[in-house]
Design a protein around this motif. Structure first.
Motif, short mmCIF file in Angstrom:
data_model
loop_
_atom_site.label_atom_id
_atom_site.label_comp_id
_atom_site.label_asym_id
_atom_site.label_seq_id
_atom_site.Cartn_x
_atom_site.Cartn_y
_atom_site.Cartn_z
N LYS A 1 0.83 -1.21 0.00
CA LYS A 1 0.00 0.00 0.00
C LYS A 1 0.87 1.26 0.00
CE LYS A 1 -3.76 2.41 2.38
NZ LYS A 1 -3.14 3.72 2.14
N GLU A 2 1.93 1.27 0.82
CA GLU A 2 2.81 2.44 0.88
C GLU A 2 3.43 2.74 -0.49
OE1 GLU A 2 4.35 2.28 5.54
OE2 GLU A 2 5.33 1.05 4.03
N ARG A 3 3.79 1.67 -1.21
CA ARG A 3 4.37 1.88 -2.55
C ARG A 3 3.31 2.39 -3.52
NH1 ARG A 3 7.76 -2.51 -1.31
NH2 ARG A 3 6.14 -3.96 -1.93
N LEU A 4 2.15 1.74 -3.51
CA LEU A 4 1.09 2.14 -4.45
C LEU A 4 0.62 3.56 -4.20
CD1 LEU A 4 -0.92 -1.22 -4.61
CD2 LEU A 4 0.56 -0.26 -6.38
N ASP A 5 0.70 4.01 -2.95
CA ASP A 5 0.28 5.37 -2.61
C ASP A 5 1.14 6.44 -3.28
OD1 ASP A 5 -1.86 4.56 -1.13
OD2 ASP A 5 -0.93 4.87 0.83
N VAL A 6 2.39 6.12 -3.61
CA VAL A 6 3.27 7.14 -4.22
C VAL A 6 3.38 6.96 -5.74
CG1 VAL A 6 4.65 7.30 -2.10
CG2 VAL A 6 5.48 5.86 -3.98
N ALA A 7 2.67 5.95 -6.29
CA ALA A 7 2.83 5.61 -7.71
C ALA A 7 2.07 6.58 -8.61
CB ALA A 7 2.33 4.20 -7.97
N ASP A 8 2.74 7.02 -9.69
CA ASP A 8 2.05 7.74 -10.77
C ASP A 8 1.53 6.73 -11.79
OD1 ASP A 8 2.56 10.53 -9.98
OD2 ASP A 8 4.66 9.96 -10.25
N ASP A 9 2.27 5.63 -11.92
CA ASP A 9 1.84 4.53 -12.79
C ASP A 9 2.20 3.21 -12.13
OD1 ASP A 9 0.65 5.06 -15.53
OD2 ASP A 9 2.26 6.56 -15.51
N VAL A 10 1.39 2.19 -12.41
CA VAL A 10 1.63 0.86 -11.84
C VAL A 10 1.72 -0.16 -12.96
CG1 VAL A 10 0.69 -0.96 -10.33
CG2 VAL A 10 0.37 1.45 -9.71
N ILE A 11 2.77 -0.98 -12.91
CA ILE A 11 2.89 -2.11 -13.85
C ILE A 11 2.59 -3.38 -13.05
CG2 ILE A 11 4.47 -3.50 -15.25
CD1 ILE A 11 6.00 -0.94 -15.90
N THR A 12 1.51 -4.06 -13.40
CA THR A 12 1.16 -5.30 -12.71
C THR A 12 1.92 -6.45 -13.38
OG1 THR A 12 -1.01 -4.41 -12.23
CG2 THR A 12 -0.74 -6.77 -11.96
N ASN A 13 2.71 -7.15 -12.59
CA ASN A 13 3.57 -8.19 -13.16
C ASN A 13 3.17 -9.58 -12.65
OD1 ASN A 13 5.64 -9.51 -14.48
ND2 ASN A 13 7.17 -9.03 -12.92
N SER A 14 1.88 -9.91 -12.86
CA SER A 14 1.45 -11.23 -12.41
C SER A 14 0.99 -12.10 -13.58
CB SER A 14 0.32 -11.09 -11.38
OG SER A 14 -0.62 -10.15 -11.82
N GLY A 15 1.15 -11.57 -14.80
CA GLY A 15 0.73 -12.34 -15.98
C GLY A 15 1.93 -12.92 -16.73
N THR A 16 1.78 -13.02 -18.04
CA THR A 16 2.86 -13.58 -18.87
C THR A 16 3.88 -12.49 -19.20
OG1 THR A 16 1.75 -12.99 -20.93
CG2 THR A 16 1.21 -15.15 -19.99
N LEU A 17 5.02 -12.94 -19.72
CA LEU A 17 6.08 -11.99 -20.13
C LEU A 17 5.57 -11.10 -21.26
CD1 LEU A 17 8.91 -11.52 -19.07
CD2 LEU A 17 9.79 -12.99 -20.87
N GLN A 18 4.74 -11.70 -22.13
CA GLN A 18 4.19 -10.93 -23.26
C GLN A 18 3.27 -9.81 -22.75
OE1 GLN A 18 5.09 -11.09 -26.52
NE2 GLN A 18 3.89 -9.21 -26.53
#
Length: 205
Positions: free
Chosen positions: A165-182
């Protein structure tokens, strides 16, 4: 030039993300690599560490004995803070120098990978903050698989870092890395375009 800080918890995939930006021609500055440079043989950083912790943490070939130093600072809060007070300013100095070089080379933006961005309160030093995000369950699984750590050890590492939560609170953009490499590459491609647009506006102001 737009300065973009890239952060994320352990095993979130920061390296995969920064490597992809690099293949798109974006200059990447990695704080972890600079922290090695900060304590290279004959460096001011290493000389300060030697003065504080003694010659026993220097190997015969003049390099830092990281394992020995880790053992000293791991159980001693005061020593850890003394080490950070030496290394962190050096890393920041090297980071500023690298940013300046990329600015001179007229790069539209650069990525600065800072694993402990939130923990060290540096988020306001950058124009834009990108957070690589995965669930804590995924982090624990990846740490265990990567380092052979137990679940308890992995949880302990997580608890020493900023919360999700602390990280997401300062994010201007979020890359979700729970899918495939593609899927990851597609997300980075679109963010790259967005950052180029922001950088273009940034230059015109």
């Amino acid at each position: 030039m737009l300065t973009v800080a890239l952060t994320g918890g352990i095993a979130s995939g920061k390296t995969a993300v920064s490597d992809t930006f690099n293949t798109l021609g974006v200059p990447v500055i990695d704080a972890d690599l600079l922290s090695r440079e900060a304590v290279a043989p004959e460096s001011p950083g290493l000389n300060q560490i030697k003065a504080r912790f003694g010659d026993s943490i220097i190997t015969e070939d003049g390099t830092l004995d990281r394992k020995k130093l880790r053992q000293i600072v791991f159980n001693d809060e005061q020593s850890r803070k003394a080490l950070e007070a030496i290394v962190h300013p050096e890393v920041r100095r090297l980071t500023r120098e690298a940013i300046e070089q990329h600015k001179q080379a007229l790069a539209p933006y650069c990525i600065v990978v800072i694993p402990l961005l939130v923990e060290t309160g540096q988020q306001n030093n950058y124009d834009h903050v990108v957070v690589v995000d995965v669930s804590e369950e995924t982090q624990i699984k990846r740490v265990a698989a990567r380092d052979g750590s137990s679940e308890a050890q992995a949880k302990k590492i997580l608890s020493s870092q900023a919360t999700r939560k602390e990280r997401l609170d300062v994010a201007d953009d979020v890359i979700t890395n729970s899918g495939t490499l593609q899927e990851l590459h597609t997300a980075i491609q679109s963010l790259h375009q967005k950052l180029l647009n922001i950088a273009a506006k940034h230059i015109s102001h």
